[in-house]
Design a protein around this motif. Structure first.
Motif, PDB file in Angstrom:
ATOM      1  N   LEU A 229     -97.659 -23.698  87.102  1.00 45.29           N
ATOM      2  CA  LEU A 229     -96.554 -23.576  86.158  1.00 45.29           C
ATOM      3  C   LEU A 229     -95.309 -24.275  86.672  1.00 45.29           C
ATOM      4  CD1 LEU A 229     -96.743 -19.831  85.022  1.00 45.29           C
ATOM      5  CD2 LEU A 229     -97.763 -21.843  83.943  1.00 45.29           C
ATOM      6  N   GLY A 230     -95.075 -24.182  87.980  1.00 44.66           N
ATOM      7  CA  GLY A 230     -93.860 -24.759  88.528  1.00 44.66           C
ATOM      8  C   GLY A 230     -93.513 -24.150  89.861  1.00 44.66           C
ATOM      9  N   LEU A 231     -92.209 -24.014  90.109  1.00 43.75           N
ATOM     10  CA  LEU A 231     -91.685 -23.606  91.405  1.00 43.75           C
ATOM     11  C   LEU A 231     -90.923 -22.298  91.296  1.00 43.75           C
ATOM     12  CD1 LEU A 231     -89.816 -25.731  94.007  1.00 43.75           C
ATOM     13  CD2 LEU A 231     -88.499 -24.000  92.805  1.00 43.75           C
ATOM     14  N   PHE A 232     -91.188 -21.388  92.223  1.00 43.33           N
ATOM     15  CA  PHE A 232     -90.463 -20.124  92.298  1.00 43.33           C
ATOM     16  C   PHE A 232     -89.044 -20.418  92.786  1.00 43.33           C
ATOM     17  CE2 PHE A 232     -88.843 -16.353  94.283  1.00 43.33           C
ATOM     18  CZ  PHE A 232     -89.394 -15.271  93.612  1.00 43.33           C
ATOM     19  N   ALA A 233     -88.050 -20.103  91.947  1.00 44.50           N
ATOM     20  CA  ALA A 233     -86.659 -20.447  92.270  1.00 44.50           C
ATOM     21  C   ALA A 233     -85.772 -19.220  92.436  1.00 44.50           C
ATOM     22  CB  ALA A 233     -86.086 -21.368  91.191  1.00 44.50           C
ATOM     23  N   GLY A 234     -86.357 -18.056  92.572  1.00 42.80           N
ATOM     24  CA  GLY A 234     -85.559 -16.847  92.727  1.00 42.80           C
ATOM     25  C   GLY A 234     -85.588 -16.004  91.466  1.00 42.80           C
ATOM     26  N   HIS A 235     -84.541 -15.213  91.275  1.00 42.44           N
ATOM     27  CA  HIS A 235     -84.503 -14.357  90.092  1.00 42.44           C
ATOM     28  C   HIS A 235     -83.101 -14.301  89.526  1.00 42.44           C
ATOM     29  CE1 HIS A 235     -82.528 -11.094  92.353  1.00 42.44           C
ATOM     30  NE2 HIS A 235     -83.410 -11.309  93.326  1.00 42.44           N
ATOM     31  N   THR A 236     -83.030 -13.901  88.279  1.00 44.09           N
ATOM     32  CA  THR A 236     -81.748 -13.769  87.607  1.00 44.09           C
ATOM     33  C   THR A 236     -81.091 -12.462  88.028  1.00 44.09           C
ATOM     34  OG1 THR A 236     -82.755 -12.647  85.720  1.00 44.09           O
ATOM     35  CG2 THR A 236     -82.598 -15.049  85.602  1.00 44.09           C
ATOM     36  N   ASP A 237     -79.781 -12.374  87.830  1.00 45.21           N
ATOM     37  CA  ASP A 237     -79.077 -11.117  88.042  1.00 45.21           C
ATOM     38  C   ASP A 237     -79.233 -10.248  86.804  1.00 45.21           C
ATOM     39  OD1 ASP A 237     -78.134 -11.863  90.538  1.00 45.21           O
ATOM     40  OD2 ASP A 237     -76.426 -12.915  89.661  1.00 45.21           O
ATOM     41  N   SER A 238     -79.236  -8.951  87.004  1.00 44.55           N
ATOM     42  CA  SER A 238     -79.340  -8.034  85.871  1.00 44.55           C
ATOM     43  C   SER A 238     -77.957  -7.502  85.528  1.00 44.55           C
ATOM     44  CB  SER A 238     -80.271  -6.865  86.202  1.00 44.55           C
ATOM     45  OG  SER A 238     -79.764  -6.121  87.296  1.00 44.55           O
ATOM     46  N   ASN A 239     -77.801  -7.149  84.272  1.00 45.12           N
ATOM     47  CA  ASN A 239     -76.583  -6.471  83.835  1.00 45.12           C
ATOM     48  C   ASN A 239     -76.972  -5.425  82.794  1.00 45.12           C
ATOM     49  OD1 ASN A 239     -76.876  -7.875  81.320  1.00 45.12           O
ATOM     50  ND2 ASN A 239     -75.860  -9.645  82.214  1.00 45.12           N
ATOM     51  N   ASP A 240     -76.006  -4.894  82.116  1.00 40.12           N
ATOM     52  CA  ASP A 240     -76.311  -3.822  81.157  1.00 40.12           C
ATOM     53  C   ASP A 240     -77.173  -4.301  80.007  1.00 40.12           C
ATOM     54  OD1 ASP A 240     -74.854  -2.093  82.666  1.00 40.12           O
ATOM     55  OD2 ASP A 240     -73.002  -2.350  81.522  1.00 40.12           O
ATOM     56  N   ALA A 241     -77.156  -5.612  79.754  1.00 42.53           N
ATOM     57  CA  ALA A 241     -77.849  -6.124  78.568  1.00 42.53           C
ATOM     58  C   ALA A 241     -79.235  -6.683  78.871  1.00 42.53           C
ATOM     59  CB  ALA A 241     -77.001  -7.207  77.897  1.00 42.53           C
ATOM     60  N   THR A 242     -79.468  -7.082  80.112  1.00 36.05           N
ATOM     61  CA  THR A 242     -80.736  -7.734  80.422  1.00 36.05           C
ATOM     62  C   THR A 242     -81.354  -7.163  81.682  1.00 36.05           C
ATOM     63  OG1 THR A 242     -79.650  -9.454  81.731  1.00 36.05           O
ATOM     64  CG2 THR A 242     -79.952  -9.897  79.380  1.00 36.05           C
ATOM     65  N   GLU A 243     -82.650  -7.333  81.797  1.00 35.19           N
ATOM     66  CA  GLU A 243     -83.340  -6.971  83.026  1.00 35.19           C
ATOM     67  C   GLU A 243     -83.560  -8.223  83.859  1.00 35.19           C
ATOM     68  OE1 GLU A 243     -87.544  -5.961  82.447  1.00 35.19           O
ATOM     69  OE2 GLU A 243     -87.290  -6.543  80.349  1.00 35.19           O
ATOM     70  N   LYS A 244     -83.867  -8.022  85.136  1.00 30.43           N
ATOM     71  CA  LYS A 244     -84.089  -9.159  86.006  1.00 30.43           C
ATOM     72  C   LYS A 244     -85.359  -9.904  85.619  1.00 30.43           C
ATOM     73  CE  LYS A 244     -81.766  -7.441  90.165  1.00 30.43           C
ATOM     74  NZ  LYS A 244     -81.933  -7.082  91.594  1.00 30.43           N
ATOM     75  N   ALA A 245     -85.329 -11.205  85.848  1.00 34.49           N
ATOM     76  CA  ALA A 245     -86.498 -12.037  85.594  1.00 34.49           C
ATOM     77  C   ALA A 245     -86.669 -13.023  86.735  1.00 34.49           C
ATOM     78  CB  ALA A 245     -86.331 -12.795  84.275  1.00 34.49           C
ATOM     79  N   ILE A 246     -87.902 -13.342  87.049  1.00 31.08           N
ATOM     80  CA  ILE A 246     -88.190 -14.402  88.008  1.00 31.08           C
ATOM     81  C   ILE A 246     -87.993 -15.742  87.309  1.00 31.08           C
ATOM     82  CG2 ILE A 246     -90.053 -15.532  89.288  1.00 31.08           C
ATOM     83  CD1 ILE A 246     -91.111 -12.770  89.968  1.00 31.08           C
ATOM     84  N   ARG A 247     -87.264 -16.620  87.967  1.00 28.47           N
ATOM     85  CA  ARG A 247     -86.995 -17.944  87.384  1.00 28.47           C
ATOM     86  C   ARG A 247     -87.962 -18.957  87.989  1.00 28.47           C
ATOM     87  NH1 ARG A 247     -83.142 -21.606  88.844  1.00 28.47           N
ATOM     88  NH2 ARG A 247     -82.135 -20.053  90.168  1.00 28.47           N
ATOM     89  N   ILE A 248     -88.655 -19.692  87.124  1.00 27.90           N
ATOM     90  CA  ILE A 248     -89.655 -20.675  87.523  1.00 27.90           C
ATOM     91  C   ILE A 248     -89.228 -22.040  87.001  1.00 27.90           C
ATOM     92  CG2 ILE A 248     -92.080 -21.370  87.371  1.00 27.90           C
ATOM     93  CD1 ILE A 248     -92.705 -18.386  86.690  1.00 27.90           C
ATOM     94  N   VAL A 249     -88.963 -22.986  87.904  1.00 30.26           N
ATOM     95  CA  VAL A 249     -88.644 -24.346  87.477  1.00 30.26           C
ATOM     96  C   VAL A 249     -89.921 -25.009  86.986  1.00 30.26           C
ATOM     97  CG1 VAL A 249     -87.704 -26.589  88.144  1.00 30.26           C
ATOM     98  CG2 VAL A 249     -86.763 -24.504  89.148  1.00 30.26           C
ATOM     99  N   ARG A 250     -89.899 -25.491  85.757  1.00 28.32           N
ATOM    100  CA  ARG A 250     -91.103 -26.056  85.157  1.00 28.32           C
ATOM    101  C   ARG A 250     -91.577 -27.297  85.926  1.00 28.32           C
ATOM    102  NH1 ARG A 250     -90.144 -26.194  78.614  1.00 28.32           N
ATOM    103  NH2 ARG A 250     -88.532 -24.591  78.490  1.00 28.32           N
ATOM    104  N   LEU A 251     -92.891 -27.401  86.096  1.00 21.20           N
ATOM    105  CA  LEU A 251     -93.443 -28.572  86.750  1.00 21.20           C
ATOM    106  C   LEU A 251     -93.139 -29.829  85.937  1.00 21.20           C
ATOM    107  CD1 LEU A 251     -95.097 -29.535  89.196  1.00 21.20           C
ATOM    108  CD2 LEU A 251     -97.109 -29.429  87.734  1.00 21.20           C
ATOM    109  N   LYS A 252     -93.119 -29.706  84.638  1.00 22.66           N
ATOM    110  CA  LYS A 252     -92.809 -30.849  83.779  1.00 22.66           C
ATOM    111  C   LYS A 252     -91.454 -31.437  84.140  1.00 22.66           C
ATOM    112  CE  LYS A 252     -92.363 -32.083  78.881  1.00 22.66           C
ATOM    113  NZ  LYS A 252     -92.471 -31.588  77.489  1.00 22.66           N
ATOM    114  N   TYR A 253     -90.489 -30.582  84.446  1.00 20.41           N
ATOM    115  CA  TYR A 253     -89.163 -31.050  84.827  1.00 20.41           C
ATOM    116  C   TYR A 253     -89.201 -31.701  86.206  1.00 20.41           C
ATOM    117  CZ  TYR A 253     -84.311 -30.892  86.387  1.00 20.41           C
ATOM    118  OH  TYR A 253     -83.083 -31.231  86.892  1.00 20.41           O
ATOM    119  N   ILE A 254     -89.924 -31.098  87.143  1.00 16.23           N
ATOM    120  CA  ILE A 254     -90.005 -31.637  88.499  1.00 16.23           C
ATOM    121  C   ILE A 254     -90.579 -33.045  88.486  1.00 16.23           C
ATOM    122  CG2 ILE A 254     -91.063 -31.324  90.776  1.00 16.23           C
ATOM    123  CD1 ILE A 254     -91.132 -28.308  90.180  1.00 16.23           C
ATOM    124  N   LEU A 255     -91.541 -33.299  87.609  1.00 15.46           N
ATOM    125  CA  LEU A 255     -92.233 -34.580  87.592  1.00 15.46           C
ATOM    126  C   LEU A 255     -91.503 -35.663  86.811  1.00 15.46           C
ATOM    127  CD1 LEU A 255     -95.945 -33.463  87.153  1.00 15.46           C
ATOM    128  CD2 LEU A 255     -94.780 -34.180  89.226  1.00 15.46           C
TER     129      LEU A 255
END
Length: 264
Positions: A229-255
């Motif tokens: 899928l791509g590259l593990f780039a960390g995770h987003t910060d959470s706040n009252d409106a959203t939960e944390k998510a793992i951010r993945i840089v798309r391989l399509k973008y890398i290439l």
């Protein structure tokens, strides 16, 4: 200006990768760990640890990792790639010349945009002739993806670089226990073309994932073939409106050629 994002579920088939290559097809998940490499970066006052992987494209071998890992506001003097982290041999470590990276990237290290959190470093294919590279996993996603596997090297606080680290650690996200989404900038009404966002309760998303940055993210498609899928780039910060998510840089973008050129 703060960018407000909302997420939409990713359902489009074959939207990430342009072609299928022959090679690994139904490898067991455990065999994927050989594609992840431990990286250490030496700065003047300290050292830093992360993960990387290799890919061959258009006759060039590249080391791929997270941009924030090798910058952190400045550049490392040396980047080390550990070709082996098991057994008793600590000598199988290769150096990557960072001077070219620093010259092309000079003055921009403190201006890293999070959505560009990837660097592709051209390396000598003779020196790194025996590494495993991921281009054979370039194949389409499917509408229904199965499990996701991530092998990386989380930070060990008391690890001494003169000793063996050990095998990579393993993140397993079972099928139906995650949501893969894309982001949309609601200010510009523009889709995030760079990242995927993975929401899951199968693992704890916190700072204990530090060190996984730069790891390849594999998923099994509906044909039981592993794709990257791509590259593990960390995770987003959470706040009252959203939960944390793992951010993945798309391989399509890398290439994309322009992004490889910009990365080093």
């Amino acid at each position: 200006m703060k960018i407000v994002m909302f997420m939409v579920l990713l359902l489009t088939s074959g939207c990430i990768l342009p072609k299928k290559t022959d090679g690994q097809t139904n490898d067991a998940a455990d065999s994927l760990k050989k594609y992840s490499y431990l990286l250490t970066a030496s700065f003047e006052e300290y050292s830093q640890q992360g993960t990387g992987f290799f890919i061959r494209t258009k006759g060039q071998l590249y080391l791929i990792t997270a941009k924030h890992f090798i910058s952190g506001g400045r550049f490392p003097k040396t980047l080390y790639v550990w070709l082996s982290t098991v057994g008793s041999d600590t000598s199988d470590v290769k150096k990557v010349d960072m001077h070219r990276v620093m010259e092309r990237w000079k003055g921009s290290a403190k201006q890293i945009k999070p959505q560009w959190d990837v660097v592709a470093i051209p390396v000598n294919a003779t020196i790194f002739k025996n590494v495993y590279s991921v281009e054979s996993f370039i194949r389409p996603m499917s509408r229904t993806m199965q499990q996701i596997e991530i092998y990386g090297y989380p930070i060990k606080p008391n690890w001494d670089y003169s000793t063996v680290y050990g095998p990579p650690s393993y993140l397993h996200i079972p099928a139906k226990e995650y949501t893969l989404a894309i982001g949309v900038d609601t200010n510009k009404q523009k889709e995030d073309q760079i990242n995927y966002y993975m929401y899951t309760t199968a693992i704890t998303i916190d700072n204990n994932l530090r060190g996984y940055s730069g790891a390849p993210v594999f998923a099994k498609n509906q044909n039981n073939n592993w794709c990257i899928l791509g590259l593990f780039a960390g995770h987003t910060d959470s706040n009252d409106a959203t939960e944390k998510a793992i951010r993945i840089v798309r391989l399509k973008y890398i290439l994309k050629e322009k992004n490889i050129a910009r990365a080093f």
